[in-house]
Write a protein that holds these residues in place. Structure first.
Motif, mmCIF file in Angstrom:
data_model
loop_
_atom_site.group_PDB
_atom_site.id
_atom_site.type_symbol
_atom_site.label_atom_id
_atom_site.label_comp_id
_atom_site.label_asym_id
_atom_site.label_seq_id
_atom_site.Cartn_x
_atom_site.Cartn_y
_atom_site.Cartn_z
ATOM 1 N N ALA A 1 1.308 -1.113 0.200
ATOM 2 C CA ALA A 1 -0.049 0.222 -0.298
ATOM 3 C C ALA A 1 0.481 1.064 0.166
ATOM 4 O O ALA A 1 0.760 1.726 -0.709
ATOM 5 C CB ALA A 1 -1.071 0.087 1.057
ATOM 6 N N TRP A 2 1.767 1.185 0.905
ATOM 7 C CA TRP A 2 3.418 2.156 0.937
ATOM 8 C C TRP A 2 3.196 2.723 -0.586
ATOM 9 O O TRP A 2 3.482 3.544 -0.957
ATOM 10 C CB TRP A 2 3.651 2.057 1.927
ATOM 11 C CG TRP A 2 5.295 3.082 1.566
ATOM 12 C CD1 TRP A 2 5.107 4.014 2.096
ATOM 13 C CD2 TRP A 2 6.057 2.969 1.056
ATOM 14 N NE1 TRP A 2 6.462 5.253 1.597
ATOM 15 C CE2 TRP A 2 7.166 3.808 1.213
ATOM 16 C CE3 TRP A 2 7.279 1.589 1.073
ATOM 17 C CZ2 TRP A 2 8.310 4.294 0.560
ATOM 18 C CZ3 TRP A 2 7.812 1.390 -0.078
ATOM 19 C CH2 TRP A 2 9.389 3.062 0.320
ATOM 20 N N ALA A 3 4.089 1.700 -0.661
ATOM 21 C CA ALA A 3 4.737 1.137 -2.263
ATOM 22 C C ALA A 3 3.800 2.131 -3.400
ATOM 23 O O ALA A 3 4.441 2.897 -3.902
ATOM 24 C CB ALA A 3 5.273 -0.074 -2.922
ATOM 25 N N LYS A 4 2.192 1.588 -3.561
ATOM 26 C CA LYS A 4 1.827 1.999 -4.322
ATOM 27 C C LYS A 4 0.873 3.431 -3.786
ATOM 28 O O LYS A 4 0.697 4.484 -5.346
ATOM 29 C CB LYS A 4 0.469 1.280 -4.855
ATOM 30 C CG LYS A 4 -0.443 1.539 -5.633
ATOM 31 C CD LYS A 4 -0.479 1.045 -6.898
ATOM 32 C CE LYS A 4 -1.094 1.081 -8.159
ATOM 33 N NZ LYS A 4 -0.309 0.793 -9.470
ATOM 34 N N PHE A 5 1.015 3.870 -3.200
ATOM 35 C CA PHE A 5 -0.044 5.350 -3.274
ATOM 36 C C PHE A 5 0.726 6.169 -2.118
ATOM 37 O O PHE A 5 0.385 7.672 -1.915
ATOM 38 C CB PHE A 5 -1.449 4.751 -2.156
ATOM 39 C CG PHE A 5 -2.275 3.818 -3.197
ATOM 40 C CD1 PHE A 5 -2.409 4.134 -4.106
ATOM 41 C CD2 PHE A 5 -2.798 2.152 -3.100
ATOM 42 C CE1 PHE A 5 -3.278 3.064 -5.185
ATOM 43 C CE2 PHE A 5 -3.132 2.020 -3.488
ATOM 44 C CZ PHE A 5 -3.346 1.726 -4.617
ATOM 45 N N GLY A 6 2.041 5.431 -0.977
ATOM 46 C CA GLY A 6 1.926 7.216 -0.450
ATOM 47 C C GLY A 6 4.043 6.876 -0.591
ATOM 48 O O GLY A 6 4.059 8.075 0.501
ATOM 49 N N ARG A 7 4.440 6.515 -1.203
ATOM 50 C CA ARG A 7 5.679 6.158 -0.842
ATOM 51 C C ARG A 7 6.180 8.329 -1.994
ATOM 52 O O ARG A 7 7.310 8.226 -1.372
ATOM 53 C CB ARG A 7 6.870 5.740 -1.996
ATOM 54 C CG ARG A 7 6.171 5.547 -3.518
ATOM 55 C CD ARG A 7 6.754 4.233 -4.317
ATOM 56 N NE ARG A 7 7.892 3.974 -3.931
ATOM 57 C CZ ARG A 7 8.801 2.939 -4.936
ATOM 58 N NH1 ARG A 7 7.998 2.253 -5.943
ATOM 59 N NH2 ARG A 7 9.973 2.733 -3.988
ATOM 60 N N ASP A 8 5.160 8.479 -2.477
ATOM 61 C CA ASP A 8 5.889 9.728 -2.999
ATOM 62 C C ASP A 8 5.457 11.011 -1.635
ATOM 63 O O ASP A 8 6.080 12.032 -2.289
ATOM 64 C CB ASP A 8 4.689 10.523 -4.392
ATOM 65 C CG ASP A 8 5.026 9.599 -5.120
ATOM 66 O OD1 ASP A 8 6.853 8.812 -5.883
ATOM 67 O OD2 ASP A 8 3.568 9.794 -6.274
ATOM 68 N N HIS A 9 5.148 10.685 -0.713
ATOM 69 C CA HIS A 9 5.060 11.322 0.685
ATOM 70 C C HIS A 9 5.574 11.375 1.536
ATOM 71 O O HIS A 9 5.281 11.967 2.785
ATOM 72 C CB HIS A 9 3.412 11.678 0.847
ATOM 73 C CG HIS A 9 2.422 12.392 0.252
ATOM 74 N ND1 HIS A 9 2.810 13.631 -1.661
ATOM 75 C CD2 HIS A 9 1.608 12.097 -1.346
ATOM 76 C CE1 HIS A 9 2.116 13.453 -2.540
ATOM 77 N NE2 HIS A 9 1.443 12.609 -1.966
ATOM 78 N N ILE A 10 5.471 9.823 1.578
ATOM 79 C CA ILE A 10 6.090 9.098 2.940
ATOM 80 C C ILE A 10 7.819 8.209 2.054
ATOM 81 O O ILE A 10 7.181 7.346 1.291
ATOM 82 C CB ILE A 10 4.817 8.953 3.644
ATOM 83 C CG1 ILE A 10 3.731 9.164 3.720
ATOM 84 C CG2 ILE A 10 5.731 7.645 4.830
ATOM 85 C CD1 ILE A 10 2.476 7.957 4.034
ATOM 86 N N SER A 11 8.322 9.152 2.769
ATOM 87 C CA SER A 11 10.168 7.687 2.411
ATOM 88 C C SER A 11 9.588 6.490 3.133
ATOM 89 O O SER A 11 9.651 6.596 4.076
ATOM 90 C CB SER A 11 11.082 9.342 3.623
ATOM 91 O OG SER A 11 11.208 8.836 4.541
ATOM 92 N N ALA A 12 11.201 5.892 2.690
ATOM 93 C CA ALA A 12 11.050 4.619 3.416
ATOM 94 C C ALA A 12 11.649 4.936 4.746
ATOM 95 O O ALA A 12 11.292 3.640 5.267
ATOM 96 C CB ALA A 12 11.730 3.715 2.204
ATOM 97 N N LYS A 13 12.670 6.520 5.295
ATOM 98 C CA LYS A 13 13.496 5.882 6.147
ATOM 99 C C LYS A 13 12.175 5.963 7.239
ATOM 100 O O LYS A 13 12.108 5.687 8.488
ATOM 101 C CB LYS A 13 14.197 7.637 5.588
ATOM 102 C CG LYS A 13 14.442 7.142 7.697
ATOM 103 C CD LYS A 13 15.818 8.717 7.429
ATOM 104 C CE LYS A 13 16.000 8.984 8.741
ATOM 105 N NZ LYS A 13 17.035 10.129 8.709
ATOM 106 N N ASN A 14 11.499 6.764 6.622
ATOM 107 C CA ASN A 14 9.850 7.378 8.066
ATOM 108 C C ASN A 14 8.828 5.749 8.029
ATOM 109 O O ASN A 14 9.029 5.887 9.284
ATOM 110 C CB ASN A 14 8.764 7.871 7.368
ATOM 111 C CG ASN A 14 9.277 9.575 7.121
ATOM 112 O OD1 ASN A 14 9.200 10.281 6.129
ATOM 113 N ND2 ASN A 14 10.103 10.684 8.299
ATOM 114 N N LEU A 15 9.446 4.622 7.364
ATOM 115 C CA LEU A 15 8.676 3.734 7.578
ATOM 116 C C LEU A 15 9.679 2.927 9.142
ATOM 117 O O LEU A 15 8.777 2.254 9.633
ATOM 118 C CB LEU A 15 8.972 2.560 6.599
ATOM 119 C CG LEU A 15 7.870 3.228 5.439
ATOM 120 C CD1 LEU A 15 7.994 1.786 4.796
ATOM 121 C CD2 LEU A 15 6.607 3.066 5.296
#
Length: 397
Positions: free
Chosen positions: A348-362
């Motif tokens: 879900a993050w990769a498809k819809f959230g990665r533009d606003h939420i960096s992998a580091k934030n995960l």
């Protein structure tokens, strides 16, 4: 010893249902292409009224109305219900040229009572469609037309995409909170919509046929007024549907206000699971309605943080049993469940959230989950059972 192993096995099996529902919803949203944006002009725009309940919203009501007014036609009406206000909400809204209803009642307070007051006003000259918005929302272009036309076409309640704006300098925890809302209010409803199944109402950006909304009572101050309305309408034969093209942006609170906001949301959800999910399950089988069964399963999925916490607790217990008794089956089941949860969130993050939420934030996800523990403990010790307004921080510039 056997009783302990059996209990863990049953808990692991019990977790399969909410985890399966969550994973399927996220998976469908990722793999299914979103439907093409319809042309609202193909459906004649109905007459509509927008109800905006407001309690001390002077800081934001002006901006909300400024973004909303250009989307209206001369036949449309905005009704702001100033509920027990002690600030300049009334004056600011009136200066925008909209209808303002002042309501003062020290005992019957809350969003539901304000909306009921607005419905009584509209009853004098009912519109075809009623749209409910929170006073702090930004409404994206063409959203009102999208909602109104879909309501008219389907004659069912419609829920727009309701997301949250972030502060200018968000913490990692704030970012994960935004991701959680993205999954709950966009990804999962999108997955359900791909199968033609109903969704839960989420509190703002909701549209209704007048003839449908007038059948249920809005008066009340439950913490989960949107979920209660979902259940009431579904049992009456009108399950809500999702309109991802329409978009409404609210605002996540900060600091202590964020805890209060989350407490209201999550205590309300847990209360509805305990008191109403079984009603939907029962009626789904009595009435032989697939839409009620889908809605019951959706409601039955607890907040994601709580689901993970419960899974983690049972998994630790399962590890202890496996090491002591050499019984590994519950732990294997729990391991597969954990892998499914992680995979669904990452997809879900990769498809819809990665533009606003960096992998580091995960990496802040564990911190966010443990931040929620006092909220869940509070539900056991002192649950919030009434709708209470969250004190607002300064608005974003």
């Amino acid at each position: 010893m056997f009783l302990g192993s059996f209990t863990l096995f049953m808990l692991a099996i019990g977790l399969l249902a909410p985890i399966f529902v969550f994973v399927v919803e996220c998976g469908l949203a990722v793999v299914k292409p979103a439907e093409k944006k319809p042309n609202p002009e193909k459906t004649q725009r109905p007459t509509l009224a927008i109800l905006i309940p407001a309690h001390n919203e002077a800081l934001v009501i002006g901006d909300t109305l400024a973004a909303l007014l250009p989307q209206l036609t001369p036949k449309d009406e905005i009704v702001v219900i100033a509920d027990n206000c002690t600030d300049n909400t009334v004056a600011i809204a009136a200066n925008r040229g909209v209808q303002v209803l002042e309501r003062t009642d020290d005992t019957r307070r809350g969003k539901g009572y304000a909306l009921d007051y607005g419905m009584q006003y509209l009853n004098k000259n009912p519109p075809e469609v009623v749209i409910i918005l929170d006073a702090d929302c930004k409404v994206s272009a063409n959203t009102i037309t999208e909602i109104a036309c879909k309501v008219k076409k389907t004659q069912r309640p419609v829920q727009a995409t309701y997301l949250m704006e972030q502060s200018l300098n968000p913490t990692a925890k704030d970012t994960i909170s935004r991701l959680a809302l993205l999954i709950k209010n966009f990804v999962r409803p999108l997955g359900l919509a791909s199968l033609g199944l109903p969704c839960l109402l989420t509190g703002s950006g909701m549209g209704f046929p007048w003839t449908v909304l007038a059948q249920v009572s809005l008066a009340g101050n439950k913490t989960a007024d949107d979920m209660q309305l979902t259940v009431d309408l579904a049992l009456a034969g009108f399950c809500p549907i999702y309109c991802h093209q329409a978009r409404v942006i609210g605002r996540l609170m900060e600091n202590q206000a964020a805890i209060s906001q989350r407490k209201r949301w999550e205590h309300g959800h847990l209360e509805m699971i305990l008191t109403h999910s079984w009603v939907l399950f029962k009626q789904a089988f009595v009435q032989r309605r697939l839409d009620l069964l889908a809605l019951a399963l959706e409601l039955f999925v607890p907040p994601l943080s709580l689901l993970v916490l419960f899974w983690l607790t049972v998994s630790l217990a399962g590890l202890g049993v496996a090491m002591v008794e050499n019984i590994w089956i519950p732990l294997w089941i729990l391991g597969i469940e954990g892998l499914l949860i992680v995979s669904a969130v990452l997809l879900a993050w990769a498809k819809f959230g990665r533009d606003h939420i960096s992998a580091k934030n995960l990496l802040a996800i564990p911190m966010y989950i443990f931040w929620k523990i006092p909220i869940y403990l509070g539900f056991i010790l002192k649950p919030q059972t009434q709708w209470l307004t969250t004190e607002r921080d300064e608005p974003l510039s």
